[in-house]
Design a protein around this motif. Sequence first.
Motif, mmCIF file in Angstrom:
data_model
loop_
_atom_site.group_PDB
_atom_site.id
_atom_site.type_symbol
_atom_site.label_atom_id
_atom_site.label_comp_id
_atom_site.label_asym_id
_atom_site.label_seq_id
_atom_site.Cartn_x
_atom_site.Cartn_y
_atom_site.Cartn_z
ATOM 1 N N SER A 1 0.809 -1.220 0.000
ATOM 2 C CA SER A 1 0.000 0.000 0.000
ATOM 3 C C SER A 1 0.849 1.280 0.000
ATOM 4 N N PRO A 2 1.802 1.456 0.929
ATOM 5 C CA PRO A 2 2.609 2.684 0.871
ATOM 6 C C PRO A 2 3.510 2.744 -0.360
ATOM 7 N N MET A 3 3.943 1.594 -0.859
ATOM 8 C CA MET A 3 4.791 1.628 -2.061
ATOM 9 C C MET A 3 3.993 2.131 -3.255
ATOM 10 N N ARG A 4 2.725 1.766 -3.325
ATOM 11 C CA ARG A 4 1.874 2.284 -4.401
ATOM 12 C C ARG A 4 1.562 3.752 -4.162
ATOM 13 N N THR B 1 8.585 6.321 4.978
ATOM 14 C CA THR B 1 7.325 5.896 5.589
ATOM 15 C C THR B 1 7.603 4.818 6.629
ATOM 16 N N LEU B 2 7.052 5.060 7.812
ATOM 17 C CA LEU B 2 7.155 4.097 8.902
ATOM 18 C C LEU B 2 6.012 3.114 8.793
ATOM 19 N N GLY C 1 3.538 7.735 8.001
ATOM 20 C CA GLY C 1 3.258 6.377 8.444
ATOM 21 C C GLY C 1 2.203 5.760 7.560
ATOM 22 N N SER C 2 1.991 4.475 7.700
ATOM 23 C CA SER C 2 0.959 3.818 6.897
ATOM 24 C C SER C 2 0.490 2.548 7.606
ATOM 25 N N PRO C 3 -0.828 2.420 7.793
ATOM 26 C CA PRO C 3 -1.359 1.206 8.418
ATOM 27 C C PRO C 3 -1.973 0.271 7.384
#
Length: 352
Positions: A168-171, A268-269, A293-295
Amino acid sequence: MYNAKAYSAASAKSLLASTTIARRDPGEHDVQMEILFCGICHSDLHQVRNEWDNAMPTVYPCVPGHEIVGRVTKVGSAVTRFKQGDLAAVGCLVDSDRTCPECQAGLEQFCPNLTLTYNFPDKHLGGVTYGGYSDSIVVEERFVLRVPSGLNPAGAAPLLCAGITTYSPMRHWCVTKGKKVGVVGLGGLGHMAVKFGHALGAHVVVFTTSPGKKDDALRLGADEVVVSRDSNQMAQHTGSFDFILDAVSADHDINAYIQLLRRDGNITLVGAPEKPLAVAAFGLLFGRRSLSGSPIGGLPETQEMLDFCGANNITADVEVIPIQKVNEAYERLLKADVKYRFSIDMASLRSE
Ligand code: NAP
Ligand code: ZN
Protein backbone atom coordinates in the motif's frame (compact mmCIF):
# COMPACT_ATOMS: atom_id res chain seq x y z
CA MET A 1 -22.46 -20.15 18.97
CA TYR A 2 -19.96 -22.96 18.77
CA ASN A 3 -16.58 -23.78 20.29
CA ALA A 4 -13.36 -23.37 18.33
CA LYS A 5 -9.86 -24.46 19.28
CA ALA A 6 -7.35 -21.64 19.69
CA TYR A 7 -4.11 -20.50 21.31
CA SER A 8 -4.38 -17.56 23.68
CA ALA A 9 -2.27 -15.57 26.11
CA ALA A 10 -3.74 -15.01 29.58
CA SER A 11 -1.56 -12.00 30.41
CA ALA A 12 1.34 -9.95 29.07
CA LYS A 13 3.75 -12.30 30.82
CA SER A 14 2.06 -15.57 29.85
CA LEU A 15 3.03 -17.95 27.11
CA LEU A 16 0.43 -18.72 24.47
CA ALA A 17 -1.45 -21.89 25.39
CA SER A 18 -4.19 -24.12 24.05
CA THR A 19 -7.76 -23.03 24.81
CA THR A 20 -11.34 -23.05 23.55
CA ILE A 21 -13.14 -19.93 22.37
CA ALA A 22 -16.69 -19.13 21.28
CA ARG A 23 -17.35 -18.24 17.63
CA ARG A 24 -20.70 -17.05 16.33
CA ASP A 25 -22.77 -19.28 14.07
CA PRO A 26 -22.57 -17.90 10.54
CA GLY A 27 -25.37 -15.41 9.81
CA GLU A 28 -26.83 -14.72 6.38
CA HIS A 29 -23.92 -12.48 5.27
CA ASP A 30 -21.19 -14.55 6.95
CA VAL A 31 -18.50 -16.87 5.69
CA GLN A 32 -17.21 -19.60 8.00
CA MET A 33 -13.71 -20.86 7.31
CA GLU A 34 -11.58 -23.72 8.49
CA ILE A 35 -8.23 -21.98 9.00
CA LEU A 36 -5.40 -23.71 7.14
CA PHE A 37 -2.50 -21.32 7.81
CA CYS A 38 -1.97 -18.20 9.88
CA GLY A 39 1.17 -16.07 9.64
CA ILE A 40 2.94 -14.75 12.73
CA CYS A 41 3.23 -10.98 12.53
CA HIS A 42 5.48 -9.05 14.91
CA SER A 43 2.31 -7.10 15.78
CA ASP A 44 0.96 -10.30 17.35
CA LEU A 45 3.95 -10.31 19.69
CA HIS A 46 3.64 -6.56 20.48
CA GLN A 47 -0.07 -7.03 21.25
CA VAL A 48 0.26 -10.25 23.26
CA ARG A 49 2.93 -8.64 25.44
CA ASN A 50 0.94 -5.39 25.76
CA GLU A 51 3.78 -3.34 24.29
CA TRP A 52 1.27 -0.90 22.76
CA ASP A 53 -0.26 -0.16 26.15
CA ASN A 54 -0.91 3.52 25.31
CA ALA A 55 -2.37 3.18 21.83
CA MET A 56 -4.07 -0.22 21.93
CA PRO A 57 -4.05 -1.86 25.38
CA THR A 58 -4.46 -5.62 25.28
CA VAL A 59 -7.58 -7.32 26.62
CA TYR A 60 -6.89 -10.84 27.92
CA PRO A 61 -7.25 -13.60 27.05
CA CYS A 62 -5.77 -12.54 23.69
CA VAL A 63 -5.95 -14.74 20.58
CA PRO A 64 -3.75 -13.05 17.97
CA GLY A 65 -3.40 -13.72 14.24
CA HIS A 66 -4.43 -11.63 11.23
CA GLU A 67 -2.78 -13.40 8.31
CA ILE A 68 -5.40 -16.03 7.67
CA VAL A 69 -5.93 -18.40 4.76
CA GLY A 70 -8.62 -21.03 5.01
CA ARG A 71 -11.15 -23.24 3.32
CA VAL A 72 -14.78 -22.09 3.33
CA THR A 73 -16.91 -24.54 5.32
CA LYS A 74 -20.25 -22.72 5.32
CA VAL A 75 -21.78 -19.55 3.87
CA GLY A 76 -24.91 -17.61 4.83
CA SER A 77 -27.90 -17.42 2.48
CA ALA A 78 -27.04 -13.88 1.28
CA VAL A 79 -23.39 -14.66 0.47
CA THR A 80 -22.66 -14.42 -3.25
CA ARG A 81 -18.87 -14.37 -3.70
CA PHE A 82 -17.92 -17.55 -1.84
CA LYS A 83 -19.11 -21.11 -1.64
CA GLN A 84 -18.18 -24.12 0.44
CA GLY A 85 -14.76 -25.46 -0.50
CA ASP A 86 -13.30 -22.15 -1.77
CA LEU A 87 -9.89 -20.98 -0.61
CA ALA A 88 -10.36 -17.61 1.11
CA ALA A 89 -8.45 -15.16 3.27
CA VAL A 90 -8.94 -12.72 6.12
CA GLY A 91 -6.52 -9.98 7.09
CA CYS A 92 -6.46 -7.35 9.81
CA LEU A 93 -10.02 -6.03 9.37
CA VAL A 94 -13.27 -7.85 10.09
CA ASP A 95 -15.69 -4.91 10.18
CA SER A 96 -16.11 -1.16 9.56
CA ASP A 97 -19.10 1.19 9.40
CA ARG A 98 -19.31 1.13 5.56
CA THR A 99 -20.88 4.63 5.53
CA CYS A 100 -18.05 7.03 6.41
CA PRO A 101 -16.08 8.74 3.62
CA GLU A 102 -13.13 6.40 4.23
CA CYS A 103 -15.25 3.27 3.76
CA GLN A 104 -16.94 4.81 0.74
CA ALA A 105 -13.48 5.33 -0.75
CA GLY A 106 -12.49 1.72 -0.02
CA LEU A 107 -10.03 2.87 2.63
CA GLU A 108 -11.56 0.89 5.48
CA GLN A 109 -8.24 0.96 7.35
CA PHE A 110 -9.02 4.61 8.22
CA CYS A 111 -12.66 4.06 9.24
CA PRO A 112 -13.21 5.57 12.72
CA ASN A 113 -15.44 2.61 13.57
CA LEU A 114 -13.35 -0.26 12.24
CA THR A 115 -13.04 -3.63 13.95
CA LEU A 116 -9.65 -5.29 13.86
CA THR A 117 -9.43 -9.08 13.67
CA TYR A 118 -8.31 -9.40 17.28
CA ASN A 119 -8.37 -7.35 20.47
CA PHE A 120 -11.26 -5.14 19.30
CA PRO A 121 -14.82 -5.06 20.69
CA ASP A 122 -16.82 -7.94 19.20
CA LYS A 123 -20.24 -6.61 18.18
CA HIS A 124 -21.72 -10.07 17.90
CA LEU A 125 -20.62 -11.91 21.02
CA GLY A 126 -19.39 -9.14 23.33
CA GLY A 127 -15.86 -9.21 24.69
CA VAL A 128 -13.14 -8.81 22.08
CA THR A 129 -12.50 -10.30 18.67
CA TYR A 130 -10.29 -13.39 18.49
CA GLY A 131 -7.78 -13.81 15.68
CA GLY A 132 -6.42 -16.56 13.51
CA TYR A 133 -4.43 -18.73 15.94
CA SER A 134 -7.52 -20.89 15.83
CA ASP A 135 -9.04 -23.73 13.83
CA SER A 136 -11.93 -21.67 12.44
CA ILE A 137 -13.32 -18.15 12.08
CA VAL A 138 -16.57 -16.50 10.99
CA VAL A 139 -16.31 -13.20 9.09
CA GLU A 140 -18.75 -11.14 7.11
CA GLU A 141 -18.36 -11.73 3.36
CA ARG A 142 -17.37 -8.12 2.68
CA PHE A 143 -14.17 -8.63 4.71
CA VAL A 144 -13.19 -11.93 3.12
CA LEU A 145 -10.65 -11.88 0.26
CA ARG A 146 -10.17 -14.20 -2.69
CA VAL A 147 -6.86 -16.08 -2.93
CA PRO A 148 -5.64 -16.39 -6.55
CA SER A 149 -5.34 -20.01 -7.61
CA GLY A 150 -1.80 -21.23 -7.86
CA LEU A 151 -0.53 -19.42 -4.76
CA ASN A 152 0.78 -21.69 -2.05
CA PRO A 153 -1.60 -21.20 0.93
CA ALA A 154 1.16 -21.24 3.60
CA GLY A 155 3.08 -18.54 1.74
CA ALA A 156 -0.06 -16.60 0.83
CA ALA A 157 -1.20 -16.14 4.43
CA PRO A 158 1.43 -13.45 5.25
CA LEU A 159 0.24 -11.40 2.28
CA LEU A 160 -2.80 -10.46 4.36
CA CYS A 161 -0.74 -8.23 6.63
CA ALA A 162 2.96 -8.15 5.68
CA GLY A 163 1.93 -8.02 2.02
CA ILE A 164 -0.67 -5.27 2.07
CA THR A 165 1.19 -3.17 4.68
CA THR A 166 4.17 -2.85 2.36
CA TYR A 167 2.33 -2.85 -0.99
CA SER A 168 0.00 0.00 0.00
CA PRO A 169 2.61 2.68 0.87
CA MET A 170 4.79 1.63 -2.06
CA ARG A 171 1.87 2.28 -4.40
CA HIS A 172 0.89 5.47 -2.59
CA TRP A 173 4.43 6.89 -2.88
CA CYS A 174 4.68 5.84 -6.54
CA VAL A 175 7.40 3.23 -6.39
CA THR A 176 8.08 2.51 -10.04
CA LYS A 177 10.87 1.87 -12.50
CA GLY A 178 13.65 4.43 -12.17
CA LYS A 179 13.03 5.11 -8.45
CA LYS A 180 15.64 4.35 -5.80
CA VAL A 181 13.90 2.66 -2.89
CA GLY A 182 15.24 1.64 0.50
CA VAL A 183 13.86 -1.09 2.75
CA VAL A 184 14.94 -1.00 6.38
CA GLY A 185 14.76 -4.29 8.30
CA LEU A 186 14.64 -7.61 6.46
CA GLY A 187 11.91 -9.33 8.46
CA GLY A 188 8.39 -10.36 7.49
CA LEU A 189 7.35 -6.95 6.21
CA GLY A 190 10.77 -6.01 4.85
CA HIS A 191 11.14 -9.10 2.70
CA MET A 192 7.73 -8.49 1.13
CA ALA A 193 8.73 -4.88 0.44
CA VAL A 194 11.82 -6.13 -1.39
CA LYS A 195 9.71 -8.45 -3.53
CA PHE A 196 7.21 -5.70 -4.34
CA GLY A 197 9.88 -3.06 -5.00
CA HIS A 198 11.62 -5.43 -7.39
CA ALA A 199 8.36 -6.41 -9.13
CA LEU A 200 7.45 -2.72 -9.53
CA GLY A 201 10.78 -2.13 -11.27
CA ALA A 202 12.52 0.05 -8.68
CA HIS A 203 16.20 -0.07 -7.69
CA VAL A 204 15.94 -1.66 -4.25
CA VAL A 205 18.49 -1.24 -1.47
CA VAL A 206 18.09 -3.28 1.73
CA PHE A 207 19.35 -1.94 5.06
CA THR A 208 19.94 -4.72 7.54
CA THR A 209 21.57 -5.15 10.93
CA SER A 210 22.16 -8.81 10.06
CA PRO A 211 25.14 -9.29 7.70
CA GLY A 212 24.13 -12.94 7.32
CA LYS A 213 20.98 -11.91 5.42
CA LYS A 214 22.91 -10.34 2.53
CA ASP A 215 22.65 -13.25 0.08
CA ASP A 216 18.98 -13.73 0.86
CA ALA A 217 18.28 -10.02 0.26
CA LEU A 218 19.84 -10.26 -3.21
CA ARG A 219 17.93 -13.46 -3.95
CA LEU A 220 14.67 -11.81 -2.86
CA GLY A 221 15.22 -9.04 -5.41
CA ALA A 222 17.43 -6.39 -3.81
CA ASP A 223 19.94 -4.64 -6.08
CA GLU A 224 22.20 -3.62 -3.18
CA VAL A 225 22.53 -4.49 0.50
CA VAL A 226 23.86 -2.15 3.18
CA VAL A 227 24.81 -3.33 6.65
CA SER A 228 23.35 -0.42 8.55
CA ARG A 229 25.83 -0.59 11.43
CA ASP A 230 28.61 0.35 8.95
CA SER A 231 28.60 4.16 8.75
CA ASN A 232 30.88 4.21 5.68
CA GLN A 233 28.44 2.07 3.73
CA MET A 234 25.57 4.29 4.90
CA ALA A 235 27.37 7.51 3.91
CA GLN A 236 27.72 6.33 0.31
CA HIS A 237 23.94 6.66 -0.08
CA THR A 238 23.48 10.16 1.43
CA GLY A 239 20.81 12.23 -0.32
CA SER A 240 19.96 9.61 -2.94
CA PHE A 241 16.66 7.88 -2.14
CA ASP A 242 13.23 8.73 -3.51
CA PHE A 243 11.51 6.58 -0.93
CA ILE A 244 12.43 4.49 2.11
CA LEU A 245 10.16 2.03 3.90
CA ASP A 246 11.08 1.54 7.56
CA ALA A 247 9.86 -1.86 8.75
CA VAL A 248 11.86 -2.14 11.97
CA SER A 249 10.10 -3.53 15.03
CA ALA A 250 12.39 -2.08 17.71
CA ASP A 251 14.01 1.20 18.70
CA HIS A 252 16.51 2.50 16.12
CA ASP A 253 17.94 5.75 14.78
CA ILE A 254 15.60 6.88 12.02
CA ASN A 255 17.68 10.03 11.45
CA ALA A 256 20.36 7.91 9.84
CA TYR A 257 17.83 7.05 7.11
CA ILE A 258 16.27 10.51 6.78
CA GLN A 259 19.76 11.71 5.74
CA LEU A 260 19.70 9.28 2.86
CA LEU A 261 16.62 10.84 1.22
CA ARG A 262 16.98 13.19 -1.71
CA ARG A 263 15.07 16.48 -1.95
CA ASP A 264 11.36 15.86 -1.38
CA GLY A 265 12.06 12.22 -0.60
CA ASN A 266 9.79 10.37 1.80
CA ILE A 267 10.40 7.84 4.51
CA THR A 268 7.33 5.90 5.59
CA LEU A 269 7.16 4.10 8.90
CA VAL A 270 5.31 0.83 8.88
CA GLY A 271 7.21 -0.57 11.85
CA ALA A 272 5.52 0.12 15.18
CA PRO A 273 8.18 0.00 17.91
CA GLU A 274 7.08 0.11 21.51
CA LYS A 275 8.80 3.43 22.28
CA PRO A 276 8.65 6.79 20.39
CA LEU A 277 11.42 7.47 17.86
CA ALA A 278 13.45 10.68 18.20
CA VAL A 279 13.46 12.77 15.00
CA ALA A 280 15.99 15.57 14.45
CA ALA A 281 14.26 18.56 12.81
CA PHE A 282 17.11 19.50 10.50
CA GLY A 283 17.16 16.17 8.73
CA LEU A 284 13.63 16.93 7.52
CA LEU A 285 14.06 20.69 6.98
CA PHE A 286 17.07 20.41 4.72
CA GLY A 287 15.79 18.82 1.59
CA ARG A 288 12.08 19.31 2.43
CA ARG A 289 11.99 15.62 3.26
CA SER A 290 8.93 14.03 4.78
CA LEU A 291 8.25 11.34 7.32
CA SER A 292 4.93 9.55 7.30
CA GLY A 293 3.26 6.38 8.44
CA SER A 294 0.96 3.82 6.90
CA PRO A 295 -1.36 1.21 8.42
CA ILE A 296 -2.29 -2.02 6.60
CA GLY A 297 -4.63 -1.32 3.64
CA GLY A 298 -8.28 -1.25 2.61
CA LEU A 299 -10.21 -4.15 1.12
CA PRO A 300 -10.04 -3.16 -2.58
CA GLU A 301 -6.28 -2.61 -2.38
CA THR A 302 -5.79 -5.85 -0.44
CA GLN A 303 -7.56 -7.74 -3.22
CA GLU A 304 -5.51 -5.82 -5.80
CA MET A 305 -2.32 -6.83 -3.97
CA LEU A 306 -3.40 -10.49 -3.84
CA ASP A 307 -4.20 -10.43 -7.56
CA PHE A 308 -0.83 -8.74 -8.24
CA CYS A 309 0.83 -11.57 -6.30
CA GLY A 310 -1.16 -14.12 -8.31
CA ALA A 311 -0.07 -12.53 -11.59
CA ASN A 312 3.58 -12.23 -10.52
CA ASN A 313 3.78 -15.47 -8.54
CA ILE A 314 4.69 -13.68 -5.30
CA THR A 315 4.27 -15.25 -1.86
CA ALA A 316 6.11 -14.85 1.42
CA ASP A 317 9.15 -17.02 2.13
CA VAL A 318 7.82 -19.00 5.05
CA GLU A 319 8.99 -21.37 7.72
CA VAL A 320 5.94 -23.53 8.40
CA ILE A 321 5.59 -24.46 12.06
CA PRO A 322 3.10 -26.37 14.19
CA ILE A 323 1.21 -24.17 16.63
CA GLN A 324 2.93 -25.92 19.52
CA LYS A 325 6.12 -24.04 18.48
CA VAL A 326 4.53 -20.58 18.62
CA ASN A 327 6.25 -19.45 21.83
CA GLU A 328 9.63 -20.50 20.45
CA ALA A 329 8.83 -18.61 17.24
CA TYR A 330 8.16 -15.43 19.25
CA GLU A 331 11.61 -15.68 20.88
CA ARG A 332 13.19 -16.10 17.45
CA LEU A 333 11.31 -13.05 16.13
CA LEU A 334 12.93 -10.99 18.87
CA LYS A 335 16.34 -12.16 17.66
CA ALA A 336 15.49 -11.24 14.02
CA ASP A 337 15.84 -14.97 13.34
CA VAL A 338 13.05 -15.70 10.86
CA LYS A 339 13.35 -16.43 7.16
CA TYR A 340 11.19 -14.59 6.59
CA ARG A 341 7.78 -15.30 8.08
CA PHE A 342 6.50 -18.04 10.33
CA SER A 343 3.31 -19.59 9.00
CA ILE A 344 1.39 -21.79 11.43
CA ASP A 345 -0.03 -25.01 9.99
CA MET A 346 -3.40 -25.26 11.72
CA ALA A 347 -3.62 -28.99 11.10
CA SER A 348 -1.38 -29.13 14.19
CA LEU A 349 -4.12 -27.48 16.26
CA ARG A 350 -6.89 -29.66 14.89
CA SER A 351 -4.98 -32.81 15.84
CA GLU A 352 -4.26 -31.64 19.41
P1 NAP B 1 9.98 -8.95 12.04
O1 NAP B 1 9.70 -10.04 11.08
O2 NAP B 1 10.35 -9.25 13.43
O3 NAP B 1 11.08 -8.01 11.33
C1 NAP B 1 11.61 -6.88 11.96
C2 NAP B 1 13.01 -6.65 11.43
O4 NAP B 1 13.50 -5.42 12.00
C3 NAP B 1 14.03 -7.68 11.86
O5 NAP B 1 14.05 -8.81 11.04
C4 NAP B 1 15.34 -6.92 11.77
O6 NAP B 1 15.80 -6.89 10.43
C5 NAP B 1 14.92 -5.51 12.15
N1 NAP B 1 15.24 -5.22 13.55
C6 NAP B 1 14.80 -5.89 14.64
N2 NAP B 1 15.30 -5.33 15.76
C7 NAP B 1 16.06 -4.31 15.37
C8 NAP B 1 16.82 -3.32 16.05
N3 NAP B 1 16.90 -3.32 17.38
N4 NAP B 1 17.47 -2.37 15.32
C9 NAP B 1 17.40 -2.37 13.98
N5 NAP B 1 16.70 -3.29 13.27
C10 NAP B 1 16.04 -4.24 13.96
O7 NAP B 1 8.70 -7.99 12.16
P2 NAP B 1 7.51 -7.70 11.12
O8 NAP B 1 6.42 -8.66 11.38
O9 NAP B 1 8.07 -7.53 9.79
O10 NAP B 1 6.99 -6.29 11.67
C11 NAP B 1 7.83 -5.16 11.67
C12 NAP B 1 7.14 -4.04 12.41
O11 NAP B 1 6.02 -3.60 11.64
C13 NAP B 1 6.59 -4.42 13.78
O12 NAP B 1 6.79 -3.34 14.68
C14 NAP B 1 5.11 -4.62 13.50
O13 NAP B 1 4.30 -4.43 14.63
C15 NAP B 1 4.87 -3.55 12.48
N6 NAP B 1 3.68 -3.73 11.65
C16 NAP B 1 3.00 -2.64 11.28
C17 NAP B 1 1.91 -2.74 10.45
C18 NAP B 1 1.21 -1.52 9.98
O14 NAP B 1 0.02 -1.58 9.67
N7 NAP B 1 1.90 -0.40 9.85
C19 NAP B 1 1.49 -4.00 10.03
C20 NAP B 1 2.23 -5.11 10.40
C21 NAP B 1 3.32 -4.97 11.21
P3 NAP B 1 17.38 -7.02 10.07
O15 NAP B 1 17.81 -8.32 10.67
O16 NAP B 1 17.39 -6.99 8.59
O17 NAP B 1 18.05 -5.82 10.67
ZN1 ZN C 1 0.41 -7.82 11.04
